[in-house]
Design a protein around this motif. Structure first.
Motif, PDB file in Angstrom:
ATOM      1  N   ALA A 183       2.520   1.840  -3.335  1.00 63.49           N
ATOM      2  CA  ALA A 183       1.595   2.251  -4.387  1.00 63.49           C
ATOM      3  C   ALA A 183       1.037   3.652  -4.175  1.00 63.49           C
ATOM      4  O   ALA A 183       0.763   4.370  -5.135  1.00 63.49           O
ATOM      5  N   GLN A 184       0.861   4.043  -2.937  1.00 66.50           N
ATOM      6  CA  GLN A 184       0.059   5.239  -2.692  1.00 66.50           C
ATOM      7  C   GLN A 184       0.793   6.487  -2.225  1.00 66.50           C
ATOM      8  O   GLN A 184       0.269   7.582  -2.330  1.00 66.50           O
ATOM      9  N   TYR A 185       1.974   6.312  -1.673  1.00 70.21           N
ATOM     10  CA  TYR A 185       2.555   7.497  -1.039  1.00 70.21           C
ATOM     11  C   TYR A 185       3.793   8.036  -1.751  1.00 70.21           C
ATOM     12  O   TYR A 185       4.544   7.292  -2.365  1.00 70.21           O
ATOM     13  N   SER A 186       3.977   9.339  -1.610  1.00 70.55           N
ATOM     14  CA  SER A 186       5.177   9.976  -2.147  1.00 70.55           C
ATOM     15  C   SER A 186       6.351   9.558  -1.271  1.00 70.55           C
ATOM     16  O   SER A 186       6.154   9.079  -0.156  1.00 70.55           O
ATOM     17  N   VAL A 223       0.838  -1.197   0.000  1.00 71.29           N
ATOM     18  CA  VAL A 223       0.000   0.000   0.000  1.00 71.29           C
ATOM     19  C   VAL A 223       0.876   1.253   0.000  1.00 71.29           C
ATOM     20  O   VAL A 223       0.649   2.191  -0.765  1.00 71.29           O
TER      21      VAL A 223
END
Lengths: 261, 92
Positions: free
Chosen positions: A142-145, A139
Motif C-alpha cells: 500500500a505504501q511504498y514505490s 503495508v
C-alpha cells in the motif's frame, strides 16, 4: 569472527539468500513469498508429528521392556526359592539384557523429547514471523514505490527466511536422532521376536541358542553378583517353601531397584 | 548486534560484549582444533551463557535478520570439526 561462529553465519546467509530469489513485481513477490512460507509451515508441522510418532513407538517399547524386567526378576526369585539355580541364572541373564536395552531407550527418548521441544519452539517463532510478514506485506504493497518496496521485502523476508532455515536445522537434528533410534528399536524388536523376554518357564530344560547368545551379551559378573545377592536375601528371609514356578505367579512383585548393566 | 543461537532463538547484544565473545569463539575453535571435546563443550557453553545473560531475546514477531549465527547448543565435536552445514527446508 573467524571461528565456528563465522562459518555458521556463512552457511545461514547462503540459505536465506536462496529464499530471497524473487520475481520483478514486488506485489507478486510478496504474495508468492507468503504463500511459500505458509506451505513450509505445514511441512514443519508434519515433521513435528513424525517426531512425536517415533517417540511414542519407543515409549511403548519401553513399557513392554519394563514389564519384562519385573517378570524376569520375579521368576528368578522364584527359581532361587525352589533351588533351580540354572533357571534363575537364565532369568537374570535375560533381565540383564532387557535392562541394558531399557537404559538405551531411556536416553534416546529423553534426547528425542529435547529435540521435539526445540522444534516446537522454533515452529512457534516461525509462525509469529510469518504472521508479522503477512501484516507487513500489506503495508509495503500500500505504501511504498516499487524500488523502495524491494528493499522492504528483502528486510522482512530475511527474518522469516532465517527462522525457516533454523526450523529446518532443528528438524534435521530431530530426524537424525530418530534414525539412530530406529536401529536400537529394531534390535529390541528382534530380541522380542526371538522370545528373549518371554516367560522362561515356557522353555525346555536344555539350553537353547538364544541362551548361548545371551550369555555373550549379558555381563556375566553382574549376573553372578545378582544371583548371589538374591540367594542371600531369600536365604535370610527364612527358606520359603519350594514351589513350582508358574507364569506371573507372585512373590516378588516389587520393582527391581538396581540396574546392574 | 543481533546473534542467533541456532535451534534456540535470537538475542540482541551490546557491542561491548563482542570482544569477549570473540575471545571465547577463538578458545572454542582452539579446543576443536586440539580435538578436546570436553574443553570445547565447556567453552561453548560459556559462550552461549554470555549471550543469554548479556543479551535480550528478540520478540518472536521481530523480522530483523541476525548479524551472527551460532551453531546449536548440542553441537558435537565431530560436527564442529567438520564443515558444519545446516540442512534444512531450503534445498542446498
Amino acid at each position: 569472527m573467524a571461528g565456528l561462529t563465522g562459518r555458521m553465519s556463512t552457511v545461514m546467509k547462503a540459505k536465506v539468500s536462496k529464499l530471497l530469489d524473487r520475481a520483478e513485481d514486488p506485489a507478486e513477490t510478496l504474495d508468492y513469498s507468503y504463500q511459500k512460507q505458509v506451505e513450509q509451515l505445514q511441512n514443519v508441522k508434519k515433521g513435528i508429528a513424525d517426531v512425536v510418532t517415533a517417540k511414542k513407538r519407543l515409549q511403548m517399547q519401553e513399557a513392554t521392556l519394563k514389564q519384562s524386567v519385573v517378570k524376569l526378576d520375579t521368576q528368578a526369585r522364584q527359581a532361587v526359592s525352589s533351588g533351580q539355580e540354572d533357571l534363575a541364572r537364565t532369568a537374570l541373564e535375560r533381565k540383564n539384557v532387557a535392562q541394558t536395552e531399557l537404559q538405551g531407550l531411556d536416553t534416546q527418548v529423553a534426547e528425542l523429547e529435547e529435540q521435539q521441544q526445540k522444534l516446537t519452539d522454533s515452529e512457534q517463532k516461525l509462525r509469529a514471523k510469518i504472521e508479522a510478514f503477512r501484516t507487513k506485506k500489506e503495508v509495503i504493497k500500500a505504501q511504498y514505490s516499487a524500488a523502495e518496496a524491494q528493499v522492504r521485502i528483502s528486510e522482512a523476508a530475511t527474518g522469516v527466511g532465517e527462522q525457516m532455515a533454523d526450523v529446518g536445522l532443528a528438524m534435521q537434528r530431530a530426524v537424525d536422532k530418530t534414525e539412530n533410534m530406529k536401529a536400537r528399536a529394531d534390535a529390541v524388536s528382534e530380541l522380542e521376536a526371538a522370545g528373549t523376554f518371554d516367560d522362561i518357564t515356557a522353555l525346555g530344560s536344555g539350553e537353547d541358542d538364544i541362551d548361548r547368545q545371551l550369555k555373550q551379551l549379558s555381563s556375566q559378573p553382574a549376573v553372578d553378583d545378582e544371583l548371589a545377592k538374591m540367594k542371600s536375601e531369600i536365604g535370610a528371609g527364612g527358606a520359603p517353601p519350594a514351589e513350582q514356578i508358574g507364569p506371573g505367579g507372585g512373590a516378588a512383585a516389587d520393582e527391581p531397584k538396581e540396574h546392574t548393566a | 548486534m543481533i546473534v542467533r543461537i541456532s535451534t534456540e532463538g535470537q538475542y540482541e547484544i551490546k557491542d561491548e560484549a563482542l570482544e569477549r565473545l570473540n575471545e571465547l569463539d577463538n578458545s572454542c575453535q582452539a579446543a576443536v582444533d586440539a580435538g578436546d571435546g570436553e574443553r570445547f563443550h565447556a567453552c561453548y557453553e560459556k559462550l552461549l551463557e554470555l549471550i543469554r545473560s548479556e543479551g535480550t531475546e528478540l520478540e518472536d514477531a521481530d523480522l530483523r535478520g541476525s548479524d551472527l549465527t551460532l551453531p546449536p547448543p548440542d553441537i558435537t565435536l565431530e560436527e564442529a570439526q567438520g564443515e558444519f552445514s545446516a540442512h534444512g527446508l531450503i534445498p542446498d
